[in-house]
Write an enzyme that holds these catalytic residues in place. Structure first.
Site, mmCIF file in Angstrom:
data_model
loop_
_atom_site.group_PDB
_atom_site.id
_atom_site.type_symbol
_atom_site.label_atom_id
_atom_site.label_comp_id
_atom_site.label_asym_id
_atom_site.label_seq_id
_atom_site.Cartn_x
_atom_site.Cartn_y
_atom_site.Cartn_z
ATOM 1 N N CYS A 177 42.943 49.541 43.444
ATOM 2 C CA CYS A 177 42.394 48.514 44.085
ATOM 3 C C CYS A 177 41.151 48.131 43.349
ATOM 4 O O CYS A 177 40.777 47.133 43.145
ATOM 5 C CB CYS A 177 42.276 48.714 45.595
ATOM 6 N N HIS A 329 39.528 50.673 50.869
ATOM 7 C CA HIS A 329 40.340 49.795 50.229
ATOM 8 C C HIS A 329 39.366 48.716 49.441
ATOM 9 O O HIS A 329 38.437 48.239 50.242
ATOM 10 C CB HIS A 329 41.220 48.962 51.185
ATOM 11 N N ASN A 351 42.897 39.848 48.271
ATOM 12 C CA ASN A 351 43.553 41.350 48.210
ATOM 13 C C ASN A 351 44.379 41.307 46.765
ATOM 14 O O ASN A 351 44.651 40.448 46.097
ATOM 15 C CB ASN A 351 44.552 41.547 49.243
#
Ligand SMILES: *[C@@H]1O[C@H](CO)[C@@H](O)[C@H](O)[C@H]1NC(C)=O
Ligand SMILES: *[C@@H]1O[C@H](CO)[C@@H](O)[C@H](O)[C@H]1NC(C)=O
Length: 385
Positions: A177, A329, A351
């Site tokens: 990520c 995250h 995202n």
């Protein structure tokens, strides 16, 4: 020949749409019938039918009996959670089935690849007196006036029709990520500086950055330092495509890519919401990390499961920690606003789980309360002014 192709595409399109509605409808009637039963006794056949439909829509291959049991078990847990969420009612966000619905806790955990740097890290690499260029090529001399609403996904580079934010990507099953979030900021810089688009390689960061850990996570500072140490060069994603696993570094300076002029980064310190809005409007999207759930307590497991099933609305799960160190995250803030339904102020966040997850790949999270630590610190980058 052309006609045949067209017809084929058309059939595929119609087919996907039909099966999607079929699963959605089947889920709705399953939830309705389960909720109307007082005993709470579950219907094995109904679960199996739903699972079969799910496997078809998400192209699950034939698997061993053990694997099949494991997937059914994960899927059933997701169903139980969806039902429980509906029972509780009156939530500001909705949940649903998606590509993560049959994943295990460990697999979901792996996606959370943000590692918070230990110890003190410099808040900027700018030297005294050095200033950053705003995204539209100015030097900010006063505070930006803040509109009530802002959204970079609707912004084009000045004087062009070129969107400053590129299509949603998918990190698949790798804890990369941090690479996706950093590359999003670099692709933004590319558009505003050159008035053209270049899709850049996350795989290069995953493979080549020695201070981050490939598919096992990384953070902004170390990724930025890697790009700097590589003389600001990044290959294109078409030359150096995403592989979902870490491997040998294949970066090549003479291959298609970009060489940026030196970039500066800066940090908005904790709980400075207005500072984040100012930085967003002047300089571009913000790299942030937040807590997306974990396997360490029932509340955190519930946050992990719910976030992976998030479908839309304002994300504000109960019991989400705000501490900076639990964040796991990495994502990118691209805008903010106030929800017209609930009146809740939110951040719009990009995202990297594909565009079928959430609101076309984005989510909205409550703004102003450091929800899940998302206002702990935010990074932005720009050209030297
Ligand atoms: C699904 O979960 C429910 C609730 O925990 C349980 O009673 C049921 O046996 C499970 N069904 C299957 C098919 O695993
Ligand atoms: C969907 O999930 C499967 C495993 O369940 C995984 O192999 C695949 O990479 C996922 N697809 C995307 C686009 O994330």
């Amino acid at each position: 020949m052309e006609t045949t192709k067209f017809v084929l595409c058309f059939i595929l399109l119609v087919h996907t749409q039909v099966s999607s509605t079929e699963l959605d409808n089947a889920l709705e009637s399953f939830i309705a019938s389960t909720m109307s039963k007082s005993s709470g006794k579950s219907n094995t056949d109904a679960i199996q039918n739903l699972f079969n439909l799910y496997n078809k829509q998400y192209n699950r291959k034939i698997r061993t009996t053990n694997e099949e049991k494991l997937r059914l078990d994960s899927f059933n847990k997701t169903l139980n959670m969806l039902i429980e969420h509906r029972r509780q009612g009156d939530k500001t966000y909705t949940l649903g089935l998606n590509n993560h619905s049959d994943w295990t806790l460990d697999e979901l955990m792996k996606l959370n690849g943000a590692r918070i740097p230990e110890g003190k890290v410099p808040t900027t690499n700018a030297k005294a007196g050095e200033r950053m260029m705003t995204w539209d090529g100015k030097v900010a001399t006063s505070r930006a006036s803040l509109p009530t609403w802002y959204d970079y996904t609707m912004v084009v580079a000045s004087g062009t029709k070129i969107p400053v934010i590129q299509s949603i990507k998918n990190q698949q099953a790798c804890g990369s990520c941090y690479a996706f979030a950093t590359i999003c900021l670099l692709e933004f810089q590319y558009v505003v500086q050159t008035k053209s688009t270049l899709i850049l390689s996350e795989q290069q960061v995953v493979d080549c950055s020695k201070s981050t850990s490939g598919c096992n996570g990384g953070n902004f500072i170390n990724t930025f330092n890697y790009i700097q140490s590589n003389s600001w060069q990044v290959n294109t994603a078409s030359y150096y495509p995403y592989k979902n696993v870490a491997g040998k570094c294949l970066f090549k300076a003479t291959a298609p890519g970009v060489r940026f002029s030196p970039l500066l980064y800066n940090t908005v310190s904790s709980n400075n919401v207005v500072g984040m809005q100012q930085a967003l409007i002047y300089y571009g999207p913000l790299y942030v990390a937040f807590f997306a759930g974990s396997n360490s307590s029932p509340t955190y497991i519930s946050i992990l499961n719910k976030f992976s099933s998030y479908q839309g609305g304002i994300w504000q799960p109960n019991g989400c920690p705000t501490s900076s160190s639990t964040r796991n995250h990495a994502v990118v803030i691209v805008g903010y606003g106030v929800d017209t339904v609930t009146n809740i102020p939110y951040w719009k966040v990009r995202n990297s789980w594909g565009n079928t997850w959430g609101e076309a790949g984005y989510f909205r999270i409550r703004r102003g309360v450091n929800m899940c630590g998302i206002e702990s610190d935010a990074y932005y980058i720009a050209k030297r002014a």
